[in-house]
Motif scaffolding. Structure first.
Motif, PDB file in Angstrom:
ATOM      1  N   ARG A  69      -7.100   2.446  -7.396  1.00 42.89           N
ATOM      2  CA  ARG A  69      -7.285   0.918  -7.698  1.00 42.89           C
ATOM      3  C   ARG A  69      -5.815   0.479  -7.753  1.00 42.89           C
ATOM      4  NH1 ARG A  69      -8.459  -0.864 -13.162  1.00 42.89           N
ATOM      5  NH2 ARG A  69      -6.302  -0.304 -13.324  1.00 42.89           N
ATOM      6  N   ASP A  70      -5.025   1.134  -8.597  1.00 42.90           N
ATOM      7  CA  ASP A  70      -3.633   0.714  -8.603  1.00 42.90           C
ATOM      8  C   ASP A  70      -2.798   0.632  -7.507  1.00 42.90           C
ATOM      9  OD1 ASP A  70      -4.515   0.364 -11.496  1.00 42.90           O
ATOM     10  OD2 ASP A  70      -3.555   2.100 -11.978  1.00 42.90           O
ATOM     11  N   LYS A  71      -3.010   1.983  -6.707  1.00 40.98           N
ATOM     12  CA  LYS A  71      -2.140   1.976  -5.379  1.00 40.98           C
ATOM     13  C   LYS A  71      -2.596   0.867  -4.363  1.00 40.98           C
ATOM     14  CE  LYS A  71       0.124   4.644  -7.619  1.00 40.98           C
ATOM     15  NZ  LYS A  71       1.451   4.107  -8.188  1.00 40.98           N
ATOM     16  N   LEU A  72      -3.786   0.803  -4.416  1.00 37.49           N
ATOM     17  CA  LEU A  72      -4.500  -0.390  -3.470  1.00 37.49           C
ATOM     18  C   LEU A  72      -3.888  -1.842  -3.810  1.00 37.49           C
ATOM     19  CD1 LEU A  72      -7.974   0.810  -2.664  1.00 37.49           C
ATOM     20  CD2 LEU A  72      -6.070   0.779  -0.918  1.00 37.49           C
ATOM     21  N   VAL A  73      -3.930  -1.920  -5.121  1.00 39.48           N
ATOM     22  CA  VAL A  73      -3.426  -3.165  -5.499  1.00 39.48           C
ATOM     23  C   VAL A  73      -1.965  -3.611  -4.899  1.00 39.48           C
ATOM     24  CG1 VAL A  73      -2.880  -4.852  -7.542  1.00 39.48           C
ATOM     25  CG2 VAL A  73      -4.896  -3.686  -7.331  1.00 39.48           C
ATOM     26  N   GLU A  74      -1.147  -2.366  -5.278  1.00 34.40           N
ATOM     27  CA  GLU A  74       0.229  -2.501  -5.202  1.00 34.40           C
ATOM     28  C   GLU A  74       0.660  -2.593  -3.376  1.00 34.40           C
ATOM     29  OE1 GLU A  74       2.094   0.652  -8.219  1.00 34.40           O
ATOM     30  OE2 GLU A  74       2.244   1.228  -6.302  1.00 34.40           O
ATOM     31  N   GLN A  75      -0.339  -2.067  -2.837  1.00 37.11           N
ATOM     32  CA  GLN A  75      -0.231  -1.806  -1.153  1.00 37.11           C
ATOM     33  C   GLN A  75      -0.606  -3.270  -0.690  1.00 37.11           C
ATOM     34  OE1 GLN A  75      -2.363   0.859   1.001  1.00 37.11           O
ATOM     35  NE2 GLN A  75      -0.598   1.085   2.059  1.00 37.11           N
ATOM     36  N   PHE A  76      -1.824  -3.860  -1.117  1.00 35.52           N
ATOM     37  CA  PHE A  76      -2.242  -5.172  -0.805  1.00 35.52           C
ATOM     38  C   PHE A  76      -1.369  -6.442  -1.046  1.00 35.52           C
ATOM     39  CE2 PHE A  76      -6.977  -4.540  -0.146  1.00 35.52           C
ATOM     40  CZ  PHE A  76      -7.012  -3.572   0.553  1.00 35.52           C
ATOM     41  N   CYS A  77      -0.515  -5.984  -2.484  1.00 36.91           N
ATOM     42  CA  CYS A  77       0.445  -7.045  -2.785  1.00 36.91           C
ATOM     43  C   CYS A  77       1.459  -7.029  -1.787  1.00 36.91           C
ATOM     44  CB  CYS A  77       0.904  -6.805  -4.216  1.00 36.91           C
ATOM     45  SG  CYS A  77       1.948  -7.693  -4.907  1.00 36.91           S
ATOM     46  N   VAL A  78       2.006  -5.912  -1.448  1.00 36.04           N
ATOM     47  CA  VAL A  78       3.235  -5.724  -0.734  1.00 36.04           C
ATOM     48  C   VAL A  78       2.748  -6.547   0.724  1.00 36.04           C
ATOM     49  CG1 VAL A  78       4.659  -4.057   0.658  1.00 36.04           C
ATOM     50  CG2 VAL A  78       4.233  -3.796  -1.747  1.00 36.04           C
ATOM     51  N   GLU A  79       1.783  -6.101   1.265  1.00 36.45           N
ATOM     52  CA  GLU A  79       1.177  -6.491   2.540  1.00 36.45           C
ATOM     53  C   GLU A  79       1.013  -8.176   2.588  1.00 36.45           C
ATOM     54  OE1 GLU A  79       1.424  -4.684   5.495  1.00 36.45           O
ATOM     55  OE2 GLU A  79       1.908  -2.940   4.308  1.00 36.45           O
ATOM     56  N   ALA A  80       0.742  -8.407   1.436  1.00 38.24           N
ATOM     57  CA  ALA A  80       0.620 -10.040   1.263  1.00 38.24           C
ATOM     58  C   ALA A  80       1.982 -10.594   1.263  1.00 38.24           C
ATOM     59  CB  ALA A  80      -0.307 -10.504   0.300  1.00 38.24           C
ATOM     60  N   GLY A  81       3.036  -9.832   1.032  1.00 39.50           N
ATOM     61  CA  GLY A  81       4.212 -10.819   0.767  1.00 39.50           C
ATOM     62  C   GLY A  81       4.552 -11.094  -0.496  1.00 39.50           C
ATOM     63  N   GLY A  82       3.780 -10.433  -1.546  1.00 41.54           N
ATOM     64  CA  GLY A  82       4.065 -10.562  -3.031  1.00 41.54           C
ATOM     65  C   GLY A  82       5.273  -9.589  -3.353  1.00 41.54           C
ATOM     66  N   PRO A  83       5.693  -9.836  -4.852  1.00 41.86           N
ATOM     67  CA  PRO A  83       6.771  -9.283  -5.374  1.00 41.86           C
ATOM     68  C   PRO A  83       6.657  -7.959  -6.005  1.00 41.86           C
ATOM     69  CG  PRO A  83       6.065 -10.752  -6.841  1.00 41.86           C
ATOM     70  CD  PRO A  83       5.136 -10.830  -5.634  1.00 41.86           C
ATOM     71  N   CYS A  84       5.747  -7.129  -5.138  1.00 42.75           N
ATOM     72  CA  CYS A  84       5.317  -5.658  -5.713  1.00 42.75           C
ATOM     73  C   CYS A  84       6.219  -4.634  -4.920  1.00 42.75           C
ATOM     74  CB  CYS A  84       4.082  -5.589  -5.383  1.00 42.75           C
ATOM     75  SG  CYS A  84       2.864  -6.981  -6.178  1.00 42.75           S
ATOM     76  N   ARG A  85       6.118  -3.453  -5.259  1.00 44.25           N
ATOM     77  CA  ARG A  85       6.660  -2.336  -4.894  1.00 44.25           C
ATOM     78  C   ARG A  85       5.542  -1.216  -4.757  1.00 44.25           C
ATOM     79  NH1 ARG A  85       9.433   1.418  -7.573  1.00 44.25           N
ATOM     80  NH2 ARG A  85      10.099   3.228  -6.391  1.00 44.25           N
ATOM     81  N   TYR A  86       5.322  -0.665  -3.510  1.00 47.98           N
ATOM     82  CA  TYR A  86       4.309   0.405  -3.289  1.00 47.98           C
ATOM     83  C   TYR A  86       4.963   1.539  -3.850  1.00 47.98           C
ATOM     84  CZ  TYR A  86       1.006   3.241  -1.372  1.00 47.98           C
ATOM     85  OH  TYR A  86      -0.060   4.463  -0.781  1.00 47.98           O
ATOM     86  N   THR A  87       4.216   2.336  -4.496  1.00 40.71           N
ATOM     87  CA  THR A  87       4.736   3.714  -5.041  1.00 40.71           C
ATOM     88  C   THR A  87       3.900   5.015  -4.751  1.00 40.71           C
ATOM     89  OG1 THR A  87       3.631   3.336  -7.286  1.00 40.71           O
ATOM     90  CG2 THR A  87       5.910   2.627  -7.011  1.00 40.71           C
ATOM     91  N   GLY A  88       2.822   4.601  -3.749  1.00 45.52           N
ATOM     92  CA  GLY A  88       1.817   5.795  -3.493  1.00 45.52           C
ATOM     93  C   GLY A  88       2.483   6.539  -2.101  1.00 45.52           C
ATOM     94  N   ASP A  89       1.842   7.324  -1.716  1.00 45.63           N
ATOM     95  CA  ASP A  89       1.936   8.229  -0.468  1.00 45.63           C
ATOM     96  C   ASP A  89       1.767   7.224   0.538  1.00 45.63           C
ATOM     97  OD1 ASP A  89       2.301  10.510  -2.004  1.00 45.63           O
ATOM     98  OD2 ASP A  89       0.200  11.219  -2.028  1.00 45.63           O
ATOM     99  N   SER A  90       2.397   7.720   1.735  1.00 45.02           N
ATOM    100  CA  SER A  90       1.975   7.192   2.976  1.00 45.02           C
ATOM    101  C   SER A  90       0.556   7.147   3.443  1.00 45.02           C
ATOM    102  CB  SER A  90       2.850   7.730   4.040  1.00 45.02           C
ATOM    103  OG  SER A  90       2.107   9.025   4.411  1.00 45.02           O
TER     104      SER A  90
END
Length: 143
Positions: A69-90
Motif C-alpha cells: 500500500r505504501d509503495k503504491l501510494v508513493e508511486q501513484f503520487c509521483v505519477e500524478a505529479g505530486g511532491p512524493c518520492r518513490y522508494t520501492g523496487d522497479s
C-alpha cells in the motif's frame, strides 16, 4: 576582458541557467485525485477489491500488504505529479518471476477503476492516471 564584459557574461550565464530550469511541475492530476490522502483512499480501495477478486487474489497472499500500500501510494503520487518520492523496487524487479498475464494485469486495472469510481473520481481524471501508469505494463506482465 574588462569588468563590464565579465559582468554581462556572468549575467548572461545566470539568465541561461534560469531559463534552462525545468518548468513548474504539473500537479493538476495529483490535486484532482485528492492529493496524498485521496490517492491513499484509492489504493486502499483497490487492495480491498483485489482481496475479493478470485482472478488475482492468489498473487497477493504472501505479500506485505501494508508495504505494498505504501509503495503504491508513493508511486501513484509521483505519477500524478505530486511532491512524493518513490522508494520501492522497479516494476520489473518487483514482478520478476511472477509470470503475470495480461488477464492478471487487466483484472488489477479493473479493481483500480472500481476503487476510483467509489471515490467519485471523474472518468477523465481516471483516464489521466491510467495513461500515466500504462507504460509500466511491459515491466509487469510475463516477467
Amino acid at each position: 576582458m574588462g569588468w563590464p564584459l565579465r559582468w554581462f557574461g556572468a549575467l548572461g550565464l545566470a539568465l541561461l541557467v534560469g531559463c534552462a530550469q525545468q518548468p513548474p511541475r504539473d500537479d493538476s492530476l495529483y490535486q484532482a485525485l485528492g492529493q496524498r490522502a485521496g490517492i491513499q483512499k484509492i489504493v486502499e480501495g483497490m487492495l480491498l477489491h483485489i482481496a475479493k477478486d478470485e482472478r488475482i487474489v492468489e498473487h497477493f497472499r504472501k505479500i506485505d500488504i501494508v508495504r505494498l500500500r505504501d509503495k503504491l501510494v508513493e508511486q501513484f503520487c509521483v505519477e500524478a505529479g505530486g511532491p512524493c518520492r518513490y522508494t520501492g523496487d522497479s516494476m520489473a524487479e518487483s514482478h520478476k518471476g511472477q509470470n503475470l498475464t495480461r488477464s492478471d494485469f487487466n483484472a488489477l486495472v479493473e479493481d483500480l477503476i472500481d476503487a476510483m469510481d467509489e471515490q467519485n473520481i471523474p472518468v477523465a481524471t481516471q483516464n489521466r492516471l491510467l495513461a500515466r501508469l500504462a507504460p509500466m505494463r511491459g515491466d509487469v506482465i510475463e516477467k
